[in-house]
Design a protein around this motif. Structure first.
Motif, PDB file in Angstrom:
ATOM      1  N   LEU A  17       2.965   8.256  -2.458  1.00 53.26           N
ATOM      2  CA  LEU A  17       3.989   7.496  -1.891  1.00 53.26           C
ATOM      3  C   LEU A  17       4.373   8.528  -0.564  1.00 53.26           C
ATOM      4  O   LEU A  17       4.418   8.278   0.577  1.00 53.26           O
ATOM      5  CB  LEU A  17       5.328   7.590  -2.521  1.00 53.26           C
ATOM      6  N   VAL A  18       4.248   9.957  -0.904  1.00 51.05           N
ATOM      7  CA  VAL A  18       4.481  11.017   0.182  1.00 51.05           C
ATOM      8  C   VAL A  18       3.354  10.996   1.182  1.00 51.05           C
ATOM      9  O   VAL A  18       3.701  10.885   2.461  1.00 51.05           O
ATOM     10  CB  VAL A  18       4.569  12.361  -0.360  1.00 51.05           C
ATOM     11  N   ALA A  19       2.023  10.600   0.751  1.00 55.31           N
ATOM     12  CA  ALA A  19       0.912  10.440   1.736  1.00 55.31           C
ATOM     13  C   ALA A  19       1.022   9.226   2.581  1.00 55.31           C
ATOM     14  O   ALA A  19       0.822   9.202   3.725  1.00 55.31           O
ATOM     15  CB  ALA A  19      -0.402  10.448   0.860  1.00 55.31           C
ATOM     16  N   LEU A  20       1.673   8.313   1.825  1.00 57.39           N
ATOM     17  CA  LEU A  20       1.638   7.037   2.932  1.00 57.39           C
ATOM     18  C   LEU A  20       2.714   7.011   3.959  1.00 57.39           C
ATOM     19  O   LEU A  20       2.777   6.922   5.030  1.00 57.39           O
ATOM     20  CB  LEU A  20       2.191   5.720   1.799  1.00 57.39           C
ATOM     21  N   LEU A  21       3.982   7.864   3.454  1.00 58.22           N
ATOM     22  CA  LEU A  21       5.067   7.992   4.568  1.00 58.22           C
ATOM     23  C   LEU A  21       4.536   9.032   5.344  1.00 58.22           C
ATOM     24  O   LEU A  21       5.070   8.842   6.635  1.00 58.22           O
ATOM     25  CB  LEU A  21       6.295   8.500   3.606  1.00 58.22           C
ATOM     26  N   ALA A  22       3.847  10.006   5.207  1.00 56.70           N
ATOM     27  CA  ALA A  22       3.273  10.968   6.130  1.00 56.70           C
ATOM     28  C   ALA A  22       2.385  10.411   7.115  1.00 56.70           C
ATOM     29  O   ALA A  22       2.278  10.363   8.371  1.00 56.70           O
ATOM     30  CB  ALA A  22       2.765  12.218   5.409  1.00 56.70           C
ATOM     31  N   ALA A  23       1.534   9.238   6.733  1.00 57.73           N
ATOM     32  CA  ALA A  23       0.585   8.462   7.203  1.00 57.73           C
ATOM     33  C   ALA A  23       1.362   7.599   8.478  1.00 57.73           C
ATOM     34  O   ALA A  23       1.010   7.558   9.335  1.00 57.73           O
ATOM     35  CB  ALA A  23      -0.323   7.627   6.619  1.00 57.73           C
ATOM     36  N   TYR A  24       2.394   7.081   7.921  1.00 57.72           N
ATOM     37  CA  TYR A  24       3.255   6.213   8.916  1.00 57.72           C
ATOM     38  C   TYR A  24       3.890   7.026   9.839  1.00 57.72           C
ATOM     39  O   TYR A  24       3.883   6.605  11.081  1.00 57.72           O
ATOM     40  CB  TYR A  24       4.410   5.508   7.962  1.00 57.72           C
ATOM     41  N   LEU A  25       4.394   8.365   9.528  1.00 54.50           N
ATOM     42  CA  LEU A  25       5.084   9.142  10.664  1.00 54.50           C
ATOM     43  C   LEU A  25       4.174   9.508  11.460  1.00 54.50           C
ATOM     44  O   LEU A  25       4.205   9.595  12.982  1.00 54.50           O
ATOM     45  CB  LEU A  25       5.482  10.619  10.013  1.00 54.50           C
ATOM     46  N   ARG A  26       2.678   9.815  11.231  1.00 47.65           N
ATOM     47  CA  ARG A  26       1.623  10.142  12.211  1.00 47.65           C
ATOM     48  C   ARG A  26       1.292   9.008  12.978  1.00 47.65           C
ATOM     49  O   ARG A  26       1.135   9.117  14.106  1.00 47.65           O
ATOM     50  CB  ARG A  26       0.439  10.753  11.537  1.00 47.65           C
TER      51      ARG A  26
END
Length: 138
Positions: A17-26
């Motif tokens: 979930l953290v990886a998906l949120l970080a990818a969304y931010l980028r």
């Protein structure tokens, strides 16, 4: 699935979930040219300040430093939450352009978390059964 399996799986699902949120931010907030154009004008939306802070964070390697600090703490103290934090901050650092320190934090955090989960799964007296007998000569 048993409850112990779910207890071991939760940290890994949260890392996903953290990886998906970080990818969304980028890819959804930082990189699109339309976002930069909206923030470049005189009447910028309210979220442009947050976007600017995100950009300054990777320009000054804030995410990488935070990930390395969490990694050092995870190595000093054997706590699963610190290992998870190191891995999560490493994932964020990887996504937000701090790839050297982020990769190290993800690697060490994941290995530390795996090690801590494995030691909880092992029985306490794993090797003691064969060592209880003392022989005078080999």
């Amino acid at each position: 699935m048993t409850s112990t399996t779910w207890q071991r799986a939760w940290p890994w699902l949260l890392l996903l979930l953290v990886a998906l949120l970080a990818a969304y931010l980028r890819y959804g907030v930082i990189e699109p040219a339309t976002m930069a154009q909206q923030c470049g004008g005189g009447h910028a939306p309210w979220w442009c300040r947050w976007r600017q802070w995100l950009v300054l964070g990777f320009l000054y390697d804030v995410y990488g430093i935070a990930a390395l600090l969490a990694t050092a703490l995870a190595l000093l103290w054997k706590r699963a939450w610190l290992a998870w934090l190191a891995a999560a901050l490493g994932i964020i650092a990887l996504q937000l352009y701090c790839f050297e320190s982020g990769a190290l934090a993800v690697l060490v955090g994941c290995l530390r978390l795996l090690r801590l989960q494995a030691t909880r799964a092992l029985p306490v007296d794993q090797h003691r059964h064969g060592q209880q007998q003392v022989h005078s000569q080999p």
